[in-house]
Design a protein around this motif. Sequence first.
Motif, PDB file in Angstrom:
ATOM      1  N   UNK A 190     -10.438   5.296  11.365  1.00 25.30           N
ATOM      2  CA  UNK A 190     -11.608   4.858  12.124  1.00 25.30           C
ATOM      3  C   UNK A 190     -12.015   3.442  11.759  1.00 25.30           C
ATOM      4  N   UNK A 191     -11.994   3.105  10.465  1.00 22.53           N
ATOM      5  CA  UNK A 191     -12.470   1.793  10.050  1.00 22.53           C
ATOM      6  C   UNK A 191     -11.538   0.681  10.500  1.00 22.53           C
ATOM      7  N   UNK A 192     -10.246   0.958  10.530  1.00 22.27           N
ATOM      8  CA  UNK A 192      -9.304  -0.036  11.040  1.00 22.27           C
ATOM      9  C   UNK A 192      -9.456  -0.173  12.554  1.00 22.27           C
ATOM     10  N   UNK A 193      -9.720   0.929  13.227  1.00 26.62           N
ATOM     11  CA  UNK A 193     -10.016   0.850  14.654  1.00 26.62           C
ATOM     12  C   UNK A 193     -11.207  -0.066  14.897  1.00 26.62           C
ATOM     13  N   UNK A 240      -9.005   6.642  20.985  1.00 27.35           N
ATOM     14  CA  UNK A 240      -9.085   7.903  20.252  1.00 27.35           C
ATOM     15  C   UNK A 240      -7.904   8.051  19.303  1.00 27.35           C
ATOM     16  N   UNK A 241      -6.705   7.719  19.766  1.00 30.07           N
ATOM     17  CA  UNK A 241      -5.509   7.850  18.920  1.00 30.07           C
ATOM     18  C   UNK A 241      -5.618   6.959  17.684  1.00 30.07           C
ATOM     19  N   UNK A 242      -6.051   5.707  17.870  1.00 33.05           N
ATOM     20  CA  UNK A 242      -6.188   4.813  16.721  1.00 33.05           C
ATOM     21  C   UNK A 242      -7.340   5.252  15.820  1.00 33.05           C
ATOM     22  N   UNK A 295      -1.633  -5.829  11.201  1.00 35.79           N
ATOM     23  CA  UNK A 295      -2.901  -5.772  10.467  1.00 35.79           C
ATOM     24  C   UNK A 295      -3.156  -4.377   9.915  1.00 35.79           C
ATOM     25  N   UNK A 296      -2.664  -3.342  10.628  1.00 34.28           N
ATOM     26  CA  UNK A 296      -2.864  -1.961  10.193  1.00 34.28           C
ATOM     27  C   UNK A 296      -2.239  -1.704   8.818  1.00 34.28           C
ATOM     28  N   UNK A 297      -1.244  -2.525   8.458  1.00 38.47           N
ATOM     29  CA  UNK A 297      -0.538  -2.322   7.185  1.00 38.47           C
ATOM     30  C   UNK A 297      -1.156  -3.121   6.034  1.00 38.47           C
ATOM     31  N   UNK A 298      -2.127  -3.989   6.348  1.00 41.62           N
ATOM     32  CA  UNK A 298      -2.705  -4.835   5.308  1.00 41.62           C
ATOM     33  C   UNK A 298      -3.595  -4.035   4.367  1.00 41.62           C
ATOM     34  N   UNK A 299      -3.624  -4.415   3.088  1.00 43.29           N
ATOM     35  CA  UNK A 299      -4.568  -3.781   2.159  1.00 43.29           C
ATOM     36  C   UNK A 299      -5.977  -4.263   2.439  1.00 43.29           C
ATOM     37  N   UNK A 300      -6.980  -3.488   2.029  1.00 42.37           N
ATOM     38  CA  UNK A 300      -8.359  -3.876   2.264  1.00 42.37           C
ATOM     39  C   UNK A 300      -8.668  -5.172   1.526  1.00 42.37           C
ATOM     40  N   UNK A 301      -9.371  -6.069   2.198  1.00 38.52           N
ATOM     41  CA  UNK A 301      -9.730  -7.340   1.586  1.00 38.52           C
ATOM     42  C   UNK A 301      -9.906  -8.422   2.621  1.00 38.52           C
TER      43      UNK A 301
END
Length: 324
Positions: free
Chosen positions: A169-172, A162-164, A24-30
């Motif tokens: 921050x928004x993906x976290x 904290x690492x993520x 999911x971290x690699x997905x584009x916003x949407x």
Amino acid sequence: MLKYRADIRTLMVMATFFALIAAAWQLPWGWSQLMATFVIAQLSFVCAVITHNTIHCPMFKSRWLNKLTQIVLTLTYGHPVSSFVPGHNLAHHHAPQSARDVMRTTKLRFRWNLLNQLFHPLVVSGSIMKGEWEYCSRMRTERPRWFRQLMIETVALVAFVVALGILDFWKLLLFVIIPYQFAAWGIIGINFFQHDGCDEHHPHNHSRNFTGHLTNWWLFNNGFHAIHHMHPSMHWSLLRKAHELEVAPFNHPNLDQASLFGYGLRALVWPGRRLRYDGTPLILPDPIPDESWVPVRGETPVTLAHGAEEDESESEASLGRARA
């Protein structure tokens, strides 16, 4: 190294949780990210169920592997696993629906039953955290090994978050924090379905069961709640058979519901009436203050899956006799 081969699926679910976050971290916003958040939240809730199973019946024969598993589960559930143990075992299992059970459903008194289930976790969370704090403060000196494990899990969780957060921050928030909140809401909120309107004094009618195969495949047989209270340390893979032998012939038929979703619709939406298990209106007792579930000094505290080996052996022997 596993006590039961069925826990291969447990480990696969835990691994999938982390794999989905990475993907999911690699997905584009949407919209794809919102869908990913929904799926990860469901998996986080399932991992909370796995946490519940693990504190009652650890997966591995090795103590250090079980401790490592608790650290990993902490990262999937968003709460130190060790702190789940005393509150759940001491408060809920020892005295369900009593003043000692800080999660008792009778604290909820909304006229609209849907609100009772939705707000159940919020209403009881303060009492849960208060009891956990009292217990952890005591165990710092009385059970230093347990307290050390709690601290390791806490540090691992903080470091993970904290690492993520540093990465994004928004993906976290989307892929970790929101799923954590859903998991906490779900694992406490399902208690409302399992116990509201039941008879905590009856040997079999103290819990509501959900017997559907799909529900129990997804939730590792946690639909069979009465037998779990009767044999807390029985492995989840044995619960269906044990329920059929020790609960189903004796409990009220209304307490075996085929569908969790269907029961939720009837109990919360339409007709949405708050009933006892026998179909009569639920008359709530007068409100009572919580009683501390933290053991007094000198009383042996329950910090692990108490009596796991003894309880499993007894339960398996019972099943063996029944089959014979």
